[in-house]
Write an enzyme that holds these catalytic residues in place. Structure first.
Site, PDB file in Angstrom:
ATOM      1  N   GLU A  73      21.947 -17.291   4.169  1.00  0.00           N
ATOM      2  CA  GLU A  73      21.534 -16.113   3.411  1.00  0.00           C
ATOM      3  C   GLU A  73      20.287 -15.560   4.094  1.00  0.00           C
ATOM      4  OE1 GLU A  73      20.562 -16.647  -0.742  1.00  0.00           O
ATOM      5  OE2 GLU A  73      20.246 -14.479  -0.977  1.00  0.00           O
TER       6      GLU A  73
ATOM      7  N   ARG B 280      22.529 -32.946   3.167  1.00  0.00           N
ATOM      8  CA  ARG B 280      21.586 -32.089   3.878  1.00  0.00           C
ATOM      9  C   ARG B 280      20.549 -32.946   4.598  1.00  0.00           C
ATOM     10  NH1 ARG B 280      20.350 -28.036   0.813  1.00  0.00           N
ATOM     11  NH2 ARG B 280      18.286 -27.519   1.554  1.00  0.00           N
TER      12      ARG B 280
ATOM     13  N   LYS C  85      13.506 -23.062   2.051  1.00  0.00           N
ATOM     14  CA  LYS C  85      13.055 -21.726   2.427  1.00  0.00           C
ATOM     15  C   LYS C  85      11.975 -21.216   1.480  1.00  0.00           C
ATOM     16  CE  LYS C  85      17.306 -20.050   3.223  1.00  0.00           C
ATOM     17  NZ  LYS C  85      18.394 -19.083   3.392  1.00  0.00           N
TER      18      LYS C  85
HETATM   19  P1  ATP Z   1      17.091 -23.694   1.522  1.00  0.00           P
HETATM   20  O1  ATP Z   1      17.386 -24.862   0.643  1.00  0.00           O
HETATM   21  O2  ATP Z   1      16.129 -23.983   2.609  1.00  0.00           O
HETATM   22  O3  ATP Z   1      16.736 -22.455   0.773  1.00  0.00           O
HETATM   23  P2  ATP Z   1      19.734 -22.766   1.664  1.00  0.00           P
HETATM   24  O4  ATP Z   1      20.813 -23.763   1.527  1.00  0.00           O
HETATM   25  O5  ATP Z   1      19.474 -21.957   0.478  1.00  0.00           O
HETATM   26  O6  ATP Z   1      18.445 -23.436   2.264  1.00  0.00           O
HETATM   27  P3  ATP Z   1      21.321 -21.019   3.211  1.00  0.00           P
HETATM   28  O7  ATP Z   1      20.910 -19.805   3.915  1.00  0.00           O
HETATM   29  O8  ATP Z   1      22.207 -20.886   2.042  1.00  0.00           O
HETATM   30  O9  ATP Z   1      20.002 -21.786   2.840  1.00  0.00           O
HETATM   31  O10 ATP Z   1      21.924 -22.066   4.224  1.00  0.00           O
HETATM   32  C1  ATP Z   1      22.875 -21.771   5.203  1.00  0.00           C
HETATM   33  C2  ATP Z   1      23.647 -23.021   5.543  1.00  0.00           C
HETATM   34  O11 ATP Z   1      22.763 -24.033   5.990  1.00  0.00           O
HETATM   35  C3  ATP Z   1      24.347 -23.568   4.320  1.00  0.00           C
HETATM   36  O12 ATP Z   1      25.667 -23.926   4.691  1.00  0.00           O
HETATM   37  C4  ATP Z   1      23.521 -24.747   3.932  1.00  0.00           C
HETATM   38  O13 ATP Z   1      24.324 -25.701   3.306  1.00  0.00           O
HETATM   39  C5  ATP Z   1      22.964 -25.211   5.268  1.00  0.00           C
HETATM   40  N1  ATP Z   1      21.693 -25.917   5.078  1.00  0.00           N
HETATM   41  C6  ATP Z   1      20.587 -25.456   4.464  1.00  0.00           C
HETATM   42  N2  ATP Z   1      19.626 -26.396   4.426  1.00  0.00           N
HETATM   43  C7  ATP Z   1      20.140 -27.493   5.037  1.00  0.00           C
HETATM   44  C8  ATP Z   1      19.654 -28.797   5.322  1.00  0.00           C
HETATM   45  N3  ATP Z   1      18.425 -29.187   4.964  1.00  0.00           N
HETATM   46  N4  ATP Z   1      20.465 -29.661   5.980  1.00  0.00           N
HETATM   47  C9  ATP Z   1      21.692 -29.277   6.352  1.00  0.00           C
HETATM   48  N5  ATP Z   1      22.223 -28.072   6.118  1.00  0.00           N
HETATM   49  C10 ATP Z   1      21.464 -27.181   5.460  1.00  0.00           C
HETATM   50 MG    MG Z   2      21.749 -21.362  -0.230  1.00  0.00          MG
END
Ligand code: ATP
Ligand code: MG
Length: 563
Positions: free
Chosen positions: A37, A263, A273
């Site tokens: 996102e 994760r 984020k």
């Molecule tokens: P955050 O928790 O930092 O806000 P998010 O999951 O909301 O991260 P997205 O932009 O939705 O951020 O993530 C894009 C992709 O990266 C998704 O498929 C998510 O599952 C993966 N992702 C995000 N954080 C991690 C992590 N710590 N380890 C592995 N994959 C991750």
């Molecule tokens: Mg997300």
């Protein structure tokens, strides 16, 4: 596409994919996607997902799409989109012409919802957000049906169209999937799939005031892109039945399949984020690309090579249960790449003047120095040598302990790539008593080999020529947090920021061969660590970031575990 050498890698996701290939579940296709996102910069956790999705596609001859998952306008922006594209490319991956935006699917997603309403699978609910929460029940109690649940199809269609047309305020109505209020899985209790949000979208502007929820938009975006394996993190495990419900009930074909993995969490780091944004907006770091940040841009500016990050992601593997990875493993991967690839140079972090009394004034010679001690193919450079040098302040002690194998009164050391020099005296500051300058004499017969009389130098120290070297600001970085798990502490995480995470040395000196070193280039300053040229670098003053020290605490830890 870079070879993420996965020949030896296997894990439960790859096992699923291999089974699916055997049973022809998706034909011969393997199609993955990385769906960030655009509401922040990517971090090392995202890198794990990038490497996994692109790595799997490469390994099985499939494709991986880059999809901006931009269905919630608040907090999303073009700046973030650009940073994401740049970061994935820098990590070494190529989506060819498959760059997609979920916001391009808004009309299709809307039409799918209209069909759900017609099929009696969705309804407009006019409870308030609080009421919806109350009606939802708890883990131990079933939910209660909304009084709006049995609205007629016609009324639903008309209300939904009017929601789209902007006739209602935020929160007045939502569209809900009609599933089951008594489901043991709370996610399935008639989840909201559309809500009114009067926020302009960075791509679609004011065209929409109705936005789909993630759980609805994501499976359909996957289906539209013909994704076979939709890999996501573990927190979506409970949402998988909803994912399946959405693709089943909309009859979206071909049918993608969601697979969850753990994760990445890492010690001395936060990977969220929202929290990283907080560090930036509160000015607790210098920006997204502050070299202490676990963001891709931060690590890039610090000087981490992309292949080190890929190696790290491969080494940590993928698992089905959450764990926390030691940041020392990442640092180990960085050193491993740099030890192999970084040209050697000499740089003095804290200079101390060293005058060779018996070396002719005004004379300069160029000493030959290999770029890499184990790699003659990397060639050599010529480093100017003269009568007045700088050595590292910590390489001289007036009253050294026994095992100090550097310079001290009465001792003789080798100057790296040059001569043996013997201590001859020192000059102290009259007021403070601090050592200001060291004098020595050199042995002209020792440039290319040991002295003929067989005497041994105490050790080897590095140096630069005072007149030829370049002045440099050197930024030393340490871990951003003082505790391994800043989120697990009782106080707010910012309380655990390491006050010594950066130290700026303004008076460093580096050898003149670095004059045209471009920003981003990486070197080993012999004996001192790995350094990269910072983009702040200018002709009058170069700026270096310490990528890492030379010592590897991970190798030690790993070694102990083996014993
Ligand atoms: P955050 O928790 O930092 O806000 P998010 O999951 O909301 O991260 P997205 O932009 O939705 O951020 O993530 C894009 C992709 O990266 C998704 O498929 C998510 O599952 C993966 N992702 C995000 N954080 C991690 C992590 N710590 N380890 C592995 N994959 C991750
Ligand atoms: Mg997300």
């Amino acid at each position: 596409m870079p070879q993420v050498d996965s020949s030896s890698t296997t894990d439960f996701i790859r096992t699923i994919i291999e089974d699916d290939l055997k049973t022809n579940k998706h034909g011969e296709r393997v199609a993955t996607r990385f769906p960030p996102e655009p509401n922040g910069y990517l971090h090392i956790g995202h890198a794990k997902s990038v490497c996994l999705n692109f790595g799997i596609a490469a390994q099985y001859g499939g494709t991986c799409n880059l999809r901006l998952d931009d269905t919630d306008p608040s907090g999303e922006s073009l700046e973030y989109v650009d940073s994401i594209i740049e970061a994935v490319r820098w990590l070494g991956f190529d989506w060819e012409d498959r760059l997609y935006y979920a916001s391009d699917y808004f009309e299709q997603l809307y039409q799918f919802a209209v069909q759900l309403i017609k099929d009696g699978k969705a309804y407009v609910c006019s409870l308030s957000a609080d009421e919806i929460r109350d009606y939802r029940g708890t883990l131990s109690e079933p939910g209660k049906e909304s009084p709006y649940r049995n609205r007629s199809g016609e009324e639903n269609l008309s209300l939904f169209a009017r929601m789209r047309a902007g006739e209602f305020e935020e929160g007045a109505h939502v569209l809900r999937a009609k599933i089951e209020m008594s489901s043991p899985n709370v996610v399935m209790r008639d989840p909201v799939i559309y809500r009114i949000k009067k926020v302009p979208h960075y791509r679609t502007g004011n065209q929409w005031v109705l936005y789909p929820m993630y759980d609805y938009a994501h499976p359909l975006s996957d289906a539209i892109e013909k994704i076979t394996h939709s890999i996501c993190t573990l927190e979506f495990e409970n949402n998988r039945p909803l994912y399946d419900w959405v693709v089943t009930e909309t009859k979206a074909e071909p049918r993608p399949q969601q697979i969850e993995f753990a994760r990445l969490n890492m010690t001395y780091t936060i990977l969220s984020k929202r929290r990283l944004i907080e560090l930036v907006t509160r000015g607790l770091v210098k920006g997204w690309d502050d070299p202490r940040m676990p963001t891709i841009v931060g690590m890039r500016r610090r000087g981490y090579p992309p292949e080190s990050i890929r190696n790290f992601c491969e080494r940590i593997g993928v698992a089905k249960n959450d764990s926390i990875v030691d940041i020392a493993l990442l640092e180990h991967c960085v050193r491993e790449t740099l030890n192999d690839t970084a040209p050697r140079v000499m740089g003095v972090l804290r200079p101390l003047r060293f005058v060779i009394d018996n070396y002719p004034e005004g004379k300069t010679e160029e000493v030959e120095a290999p770029r890499h001690p184990q790699k003659p193919e990397m060639g050599s450079r010529k480093v100017p040598f003269s009568r007045v040098l700088y050595i590292e302040r910590e390489d001289f002690l007036e009253n050294p302990p026994k095992k100090y194998n550097r310079l001290a009164p009465g001792r003789e050391v080798r100057l790296r790539n040059a001569y043996l020099v013997k201590y001859a005296g020192m000059v102290k500051d009259e007021k403070t008593g601090a050592v200001k300058e060291i004098h020595g004499t050199y042995d002209p017969d020792t440039l290319t080999g040991p002295p003929k009389d067989g005497r041994k130098a105490e050790g080897t120290i590095h140096w630069v020529s005072a007149a030829h070297s370049l002045s440099a600001e050197i930024r030393l970085y340490d871990r951003l947090f003082t505790v391994p798990n800043p989120m697990g502490e009782k106080d707010e995480f910012t309380k655990y920021l390491n006050p010594n995470s950066v130290e700026v040395l303004a008076t460093g000196r580096v050898e003149s061969t670095l004059r045209d070193a471009p920003p981003g280039s990486r070197y080993q300053f012999e004996r001192m660590g790995y350094f990269s040229v910072d983009p702040d670098s200018a002709d009058e003053k170069m700026v270096f970031n310490r990528i890492s020290t030379l010592r590897d605490s991970w190798a030690k830890v790993a070694g102990q575990e083996k014993k």
